[in-house]
Design a protein around this motif. Structure first.
Motif, PDB file in Angstrom:
ATOM      1  N   ALA A 188       0.828  -1.205   0.000  1.00 57.47           N
ATOM      2  CA  ALA A 188       0.000   0.000   0.000  1.00 57.47           C
ATOM      3  C   ALA A 188       0.862   1.254   0.000  1.00 57.47           C
ATOM      4  CB  ALA A 188      -0.934  -0.006   1.208  1.00 57.47           C
ATOM      5  N   HIS A 189       1.966   1.225   0.748  1.00 53.00           N
ATOM      6  CA  HIS A 189       2.863   2.388   0.773  1.00 53.00           C
ATOM      7  C   HIS A 189       3.556   2.564  -0.572  1.00 53.00           C
ATOM      8  CE1 HIS A 189       6.107   4.813   3.079  1.00 53.00           C
ATOM      9  NE2 HIS A 189       5.037   5.548   2.873  1.00 53.00           N
ATOM     10  N   TRP A 190       3.850   1.461  -1.247  1.00 52.08           N
ATOM     11  CA  TRP A 190       4.390   1.540  -2.611  1.00 52.08           C
ATOM     12  C   TRP A 190       3.423   2.316  -3.509  1.00 52.08           C
ATOM     13  CZ3 TRP A 190       2.943   0.475  -7.535  1.00 52.08           C
ATOM     14  CH2 TRP A 190       3.938   0.341  -8.506  1.00 52.08           C
ATOM     15  N   VAL A 191       2.154   2.000  -3.411  1.00 52.43           N
ATOM     16  CA  VAL A 191       1.146   2.678  -4.234  1.00 52.43           C
ATOM     17  C   VAL A 191       1.115   4.168  -3.925  1.00 52.43           C
ATOM     18  CG1 VAL A 191      -1.326   2.856  -4.745  1.00 52.43           C
ATOM     19  CG2 VAL A 191      -0.267   0.611  -4.476  1.00 52.43           C
ATOM     20  N   VAL A 248      -4.051   9.409   4.133  1.00 57.66           N
ATOM     21  CA  VAL A 248      -4.442   8.165   4.801  1.00 57.66           C
ATOM     22  C   VAL A 248      -3.228   7.325   5.197  1.00 57.66           C
ATOM     23  CG1 VAL A 248      -5.461   5.897   4.321  1.00 57.66           C
ATOM     24  CG2 VAL A 248      -6.735   7.996   3.772  1.00 57.66           C
ATOM     25  N   TYR A 249      -2.203   7.297   4.357  1.00 55.03           N
ATOM     26  CA  TYR A 249      -1.196   6.241   4.448  1.00 55.03           C
ATOM     27  C   TYR A 249      -0.359   6.287   5.724  1.00 55.03           C
ATOM     28  CZ  TYR A 249      -2.467   5.305  -0.371  1.00 55.03           C
ATOM     29  OH  TYR A 249      -3.170   5.005  -1.511  1.00 55.03           O
ATOM     30  N   HIS A 250       0.199   7.427   6.060  1.00 53.67           N
ATOM     31  CA  HIS A 250       1.059   7.458   7.246  1.00 53.67           C
ATOM     32  C   HIS A 250       0.287   7.177   8.531  1.00 53.67           C
ATOM     33  CE1 HIS A 250       4.937   9.576   5.630  1.00 53.67           C
ATOM     34  NE2 HIS A 250       4.623   8.478   4.968  1.00 53.67           N
ATOM     35  N   SER A 260      11.580   0.435   8.323  1.00 48.11           N
ATOM     36  CA  SER A 260      12.468   0.635   7.174  1.00 48.11           C
ATOM     37  C   SER A 260      11.948  -0.102   5.942  1.00 48.11           C
ATOM     38  CB  SER A 260      13.893   0.167   7.513  1.00 48.11           C
ATOM     39  OG  SER A 260      13.999  -1.245   7.535  1.00 48.11           O
ATOM     40  N   ILE A 261      11.416  -1.318   6.131  1.00 45.41           N
ATOM     41  CA  ILE A 261      10.859  -2.060   4.995  1.00 45.41           C
ATOM     42  C   ILE A 261       9.640  -1.340   4.442  1.00 45.41           C
ATOM     43  CG2 ILE A 261       9.703  -4.216   4.344  1.00 45.41           C
ATOM     44  CD1 ILE A 261      11.556  -5.630   6.370  1.00 45.41           C
ATOM     45  N   HIS A 262       8.799  -0.839   5.340  1.00 44.80           N
ATOM     46  CA  HIS A 262       7.625  -0.071   4.930  1.00 44.80           C
ATOM     47  C   HIS A 262       8.042   1.167   4.134  1.00 44.80           C
ATOM     48  CE1 HIS A 262       4.855   3.341   5.939  1.00 44.80           C
ATOM     49  NE2 HIS A 262       3.955   2.477   5.493  1.00 44.80           N
ATOM     50  N   THR A 263       9.034   1.902   4.648  1.00 47.95           N
ATOM     51  CA  THR A 263       9.500   3.100   3.960  1.00 47.95           C
ATOM     52  C   THR A 263      10.207   2.744   2.662  1.00 47.95           C
ATOM     53  OG1 THR A 263       9.774   4.183   6.103  1.00 47.95           O
ATOM     54  CG2 THR A 263      10.846   5.214   4.216  1.00 47.95           C
ATOM     55  N   PHE A 264      10.972   1.636   2.667  1.00 43.93           N
ATOM     56  CA  PHE A 264      11.641   1.168   1.452  1.00 43.93           C
ATOM     57  C   PHE A 264      10.632   0.942   0.333  1.00 43.93           C
ATOM     58  CE2 PHE A 264      12.645  -2.578  -1.132  1.00 43.93           C
ATOM     59  CZ  PHE A 264      13.830  -2.185  -1.735  1.00 43.93           C
ATOM     60  N   ALA A 265       9.510   0.325   0.670  1.00 43.02           N
ATOM     61  CA  ALA A 265       8.489   0.071  -0.345  1.00 43.02           C
ATOM     62  C   ALA A 265       7.968   1.375  -0.929  1.00 43.02           C
ATOM     63  CB  ALA A 265       7.345  -0.741   0.256  1.00 43.02           C
ATOM     64  N   GLY A 312      -3.691   4.836 -12.152  1.00 38.69           N
ATOM     65  CA  GLY A 312      -4.761   4.897 -11.171  1.00 38.69           C
ATOM     66  C   GLY A 312      -5.325   3.536 -10.812  1.00 38.69           C
ATOM     67  N   ALA A 313      -5.402   2.631 -11.781  1.00 33.93           N
ATOM     68  CA  ALA A 313      -6.005   1.313 -11.545  1.00 33.93           C
ATOM     69  C   ALA A 313      -5.261   0.507 -10.502  1.00 33.93           C
ATOM     70  CB  ALA A 313      -6.066   0.534 -12.864  1.00 33.93           C
ATOM     71  N   VAL A 314      -3.987   0.823 -10.264  1.00 40.03           N
ATOM     72  CA  VAL A 314      -3.202   0.085  -9.277  1.00 40.03           C
ATOM     73  C   VAL A 314      -3.822   0.199  -7.885  1.00 40.03           C
ATOM     74  CG1 VAL A 314      -0.943  -0.062  -8.156  1.00 40.03           C
ATOM     75  CG2 VAL A 314      -1.082   0.369 -10.615  1.00 40.03           C
ATOM     76  N   GLY A 315      -4.364   1.373  -7.544  1.00 38.95           N
ATOM     77  CA  GLY A 315      -4.915   1.589  -6.207  1.00 38.95           C
ATOM     78  C   GLY A 315      -6.055   0.652  -5.852  1.00 38.95           C
ATOM     79  N   PRO A 316      -7.148   0.631  -6.621  1.00 38.52           N
ATOM     80  CA  PRO A 316      -8.235  -0.295  -6.314  1.00 38.52           C
ATOM     81  C   PRO A 316      -7.818  -1.757  -6.347  1.00 38.52           C
ATOM     82  CG  PRO A 316      -8.987   1.417  -7.819  1.00 38.52           C
ATOM     83  CD  PRO A 316      -7.499   1.563  -7.706  1.00 38.52           C
ATOM     84  N   LEU A 317      -6.880  -2.121  -7.221  1.00 37.70           N
ATOM     85  CA  LEU A 317      -6.432  -3.511  -7.278  1.00 37.70           C
ATOM     86  C   LEU A 317      -5.726  -3.919  -5.982  1.00 37.70           C
ATOM     87  CD1 LEU A 317      -5.121  -3.756 -10.962  1.00 37.70           C
ATOM     88  CD2 LEU A 317      -7.193  -4.802 -10.002  1.00 37.70           C
ATOM     89  N   VAL A 318      -4.886  -3.042  -5.452  1.00 40.49           N
ATOM     90  CA  VAL A 318      -4.206  -3.346  -4.199  1.00 40.49           C
ATOM     91  C   VAL A 318      -5.196  -3.359  -3.040  1.00 40.49           C
ATOM     92  CG1 VAL A 318      -2.485  -2.511  -2.533  1.00 40.49           C
ATOM     93  CG2 VAL A 318      -1.961  -2.524  -4.981  1.00 40.49           C
TER      94      VAL A 318
END
Length: 409
Positions: A30-33, A126-128, A149-154, A183-189
């Motif tokens: 989700a953080h990647w998105v 929302v994310y943070h 760190s893994i979360h931030t790395f993503a 944009g489609a990446v968001g709903p898919l995740v």
């Protein structure tokens, strides 16, 4: 039979570890998105400038609207994450951000660009709060720095691959198709998270535990200083991230591919630096000194980039090293916020300090857009150096010794 019914369900350590890994993996996706969506519009600036017939200040205004929307809603979203549940807030943000980009791709106009930026800002808020509230509740305490760190790395990885992915989409599907696909990446995740499932932040448990606890303000002096720290971090990086490509092309004679390679090196190395910073965050309390050292070296590197037209290989290497050092501080930065957060208020604490990022996001697009419209591309990097020096000074001024921290606790 009664014994069977009454027997409590036991959770093995392996099951607990698997649950933590699944949660960390999905939250990181989700953080990647979120970072991918942040960079989607800036990477399309050349296309948007041509299609909408506007200048860089007008395009920068869209990023300012994004940051203003995110900044205004960041703290309220943190409150909702703490009280209504971080998981549902996260799913809504993924769908809203993706829907905004899809809508812009279907109806491209400047007014829709501003509207899309406002909705993206709301989704970004929302994310943070949501992510960190869930991680703070469910990750192993001894490895919290590495989990952060893994979360931030993503997230950094999402920004690092955005230039190449958006460029590929632009070449194969055109600008409209690139917006829709991004944009489609968001709903898919969001669908993936809903199907696989992650635990929620324990809002109900916190409320029960806090019934007899004295009420305390979430906005503490420590969080106020961290908000300013986040503001300076944002200003230090925003010019490079949003206008680095056009600055290198117009001021240093770099090609589009060469400038994108340098920016990709900066963003990609930042992601690698975050992982190194996670190990460091779990083994040191000197987070302010780590920040000061990294940004002091960063300022020196970017000063060279600003003053000298480096050949492509050296430019890419310098940008990569600067990005690595920029990433090292991120996990320690997050641990500073978590340590400063009152009990049961991780979502609100991260929401408050992240407002500093958004204030920087409001100011920086207009500032660096003005710099580019005045044909001063060298000051995209020079301005970043100034803000990095201020970051170093604040980090040193606010660093407390382990003894004073223990006394304050």
């Amino acid at each position: 039979m009664a014994d069977v019914v009454a027997a409590p369900r036991t959770v093995s350590r392996q099951d607990e570890k698997d649950d933590q890994l699944r949660t960390l993996g999905l939250i990181s996706v989700a953080h990647w998105v979120s970072h991918f969506h942040i960079f989607a519009l800036p990477m399309l600036f050349p296309f948007l400038k041509q299609q909408l017939n506007v200048g860089y200040v007008e395009l920068g205004l869209a990023l300012t609207v994004f940051a203003a929307s995110s900044g205004i809603t960041q703290a309220p979203i943190g409150y909702l994450a703490d009280h209504l549940g971080a998981r549902k807030i996260l799913l809504m943000g993924l769908c809203l951000g993706g829907g905004a980009l899809i809508a812009l791709g279907l109806h491209l106009s400047y007014s829709w660009l501003i509207g899309c930026a406002a909705l993206l800002g709301l989704a970004n808020s929302v994310y943070h709060p949501a992510n960190y509230a869930i991680l703070s509740d469910h990750m192993n305490e001894a490895r919290m720095g590495r989990a952060f760190s893994i979360h931030t790395f993503a997230g950094f990885l999402g920004g690092a691959v955005a230039p190449a992915v958006i460029a590929g989409l632009l070449a194969t599907t055109g600008g409209h198709g690139a917006l829709i696909a991004a944009g489609a990446v968001g709903p898919l995740v969001a669908l993936l998270i809903a199907l696989v499932g992650i635990p929620d932040a324990s809002a109900a448990k916190k409320s029960t535990c806090d019934v007899d606890a004295p009420k305390q303000s979430v906005i503490t002096p420590a969080l106020a200083m961290l908000t300013i720290f986040f503001l300076l971090l944002s200003l230090s990086n925003a010019g490079i991230s949003n206008f680095g490509v056009v600055a290198l092309m117009s001021g240093y004679g770099a090609t589009l591919s060469g400038a994108n390679l340098a920016l990709t090196a900066y963003l990609g190395a930042s992601a690698v630096g975050v992982l190194a910073g996670g190990l460091l965050a779990d083994h040191t309390e000197r987070h302010g000194q780590v920040a000061a050292a990294c940004f002091a070296v960063n300022a020196a590197i970017l000063l060279v980039v600003a003053a000298i037209g480096l050949p492509q290989l050296l430019l890419t290497g310098a940008m990569g090293l600067a990005g690595f050092l920029s990433g090292v501080i991120a996990p320690s930065r997050d641990m500073m916020v978590r340590d400063a957060a009152p009990a049961g208020a991780a979502g609100r604490a991260f929401g408050i300090v992240s407002t500093g990022f958004n204030i920087g996001g409001i100011v920086s697009p207009l500032l660096f857009g003005w710099v580019m419209d005045r044909n001063m591309p060298h000051w995209v990097f020079g301005g970043s150096v100034v803000f990095m020096v201020l970051t170093v000074l604040l980090a040193l001024a606010t660093e407390r010794s382990p003894q004073s921290k223990a006394a304050a606790a």
